[in-house]
Design a protein around this motif. Structure first.
Motif, PDB file in Angstrom:
ATOM      1  N   ALA A  33      19.622  -8.918 -31.043  1.00  0.00           N
ATOM      2  CA  ALA A  33      19.830  -7.474 -30.972  1.00  0.00           C
ATOM      3  C   ALA A  33      18.523  -6.717 -31.174  1.00  0.00           C
ATOM      4  O   ALA A  33      18.242  -5.741 -30.475  1.00  0.00           O
ATOM      5  CB  ALA A  33      20.860  -7.049 -32.009  1.00  0.00           C
ATOM      6  N   LEU A  34      17.710  -7.176 -32.111  1.00  0.00           N
ATOM      7  CA  LEU A  34      16.426  -6.506 -32.350  1.00  0.00           C
ATOM      8  C   LEU A  34      15.455  -6.702 -31.190  1.00  0.00           C
ATOM      9  O   LEU A  34      14.676  -5.805 -30.868  1.00  0.00           O
ATOM     10  CB  LEU A  34      15.806  -7.014 -33.652  1.00  0.00           C
ATOM     11  CG  LEU A  34      16.544  -6.622 -34.923  1.00  0.00           C
ATOM     12  CD1 LEU A  34      15.893  -7.263 -36.125  1.00  0.00           C
ATOM     13  CD2 LEU A  34      16.630  -5.126 -35.072  1.00  0.00           C
ATOM     14  N   LEU A  35      15.517  -7.857 -30.569  1.00  0.00           N
ATOM     15  CA  LEU A  35      14.673  -8.103 -29.399  1.00  0.00           C
ATOM     16  C   LEU A  35      15.056  -7.166 -28.254  1.00  0.00           C
ATOM     17  O   LEU A  35      14.180  -6.577 -27.596  1.00  0.00           O
ATOM     18  CB  LEU A  35      14.784  -9.562 -28.957  1.00  0.00           C
ATOM     19  CG  LEU A  35      13.909  -9.982 -27.797  1.00  0.00           C
ATOM     20  CD1 LEU A  35      12.436  -9.903 -28.185  1.00  0.00           C
ATOM     21  CD2 LEU A  35      14.264 -11.378 -27.354  1.00  0.00           C
ATOM     22  N   ILE A  36      16.336  -7.000 -28.025  1.00  0.00           N
ATOM     23  CA  ILE A  36      16.804  -6.073 -26.996  1.00  0.00           C
ATOM     24  C   ILE A  36      16.448  -4.640 -27.374  1.00  0.00           C
ATOM     25  O   ILE A  36      16.054  -3.836 -26.531  1.00  0.00           O
ATOM     26  CB  ILE A  36      18.324  -6.231 -26.779  1.00  0.00           C
ATOM     27  CG1 ILE A  36      18.659  -7.626 -26.259  1.00  0.00           C
ATOM     28  CG2 ILE A  36      18.869  -5.166 -25.835  1.00  0.00           C
ATOM     29  CD1 ILE A  36      18.076  -7.952 -24.910  1.00  0.00           C
ATOM     30  N   PHE A  37      16.578  -4.307 -28.659  1.00  0.00           N
ATOM     31  CA  PHE A  37      16.256  -2.965 -29.141  1.00  0.00           C
ATOM     32  C   PHE A  37      14.800  -2.610 -28.863  1.00  0.00           C
ATOM     33  O   PHE A  37      14.486  -1.473 -28.540  1.00  0.00           O
ATOM     34  CB  PHE A  37      16.556  -2.873 -30.641  1.00  0.00           C
ATOM     35  CG  PHE A  37      16.328  -1.518 -31.237  1.00  0.00           C
ATOM     36  CD1 PHE A  37      17.191  -0.475 -30.973  1.00  0.00           C
ATOM     37  CD2 PHE A  37      15.248  -1.288 -32.072  1.00  0.00           C
ATOM     38  CE1 PHE A  37      16.992   0.777 -31.527  1.00  0.00           C
ATOM     39  CE2 PHE A  37      15.038  -0.049 -32.631  1.00  0.00           C
ATOM     40  CZ  PHE A  37      15.917   0.989 -32.359  1.00  0.00           C
TER      41      PHE A  37
END
Length: 93
Positions: A33-37
């Motif tokens: 999720a943080l990578l996509i964010f």
């Protein structure tokens, strides 16, 4: 560097980015999720902003902000936020 118009643009971009990342976070895990964010979500937010609110770029331009500067500042702020969230999750968990 980060002024009120930058934060307004940041909020508008992340109004699309955050729900997508939360959905990915619930389906997979926090690092994805943080990578996509930090990466793909920003481009989805900019694409949505271009589609729905493109005339607002004139407002930012009249205030002295270029489109690239706004996107760069949003990217930097998202990186910092993602790093802090990841660091907190490692310290807590």
């Amino acid at each position: 560097m980060f002024t009120a118009p930058n934060f307004k643009f940041f909020r508008e971009i992340n109004s699309v980015n955050t729900p997508i990342c939360l959905l990915i976070g619930f389906c997979y895990n926090l690092p994805y999720a943080l990578l996509i964010f930090c990466s793909f979500g920003i481009f989805l937010g900019v694409l949505a902003f271009d589609y729905f609110k493109k005339p607002q770029y004139y407002l930012y331009y009249n205030l002295g902000f270029t489109k690239t500067a706004l996107i760069r500042n949003t990217f930097i702020l998202n990186l910092v936020l993602a790093f802090l969230i990841f660091l907190c999750s490692k310290l807590i968990g």
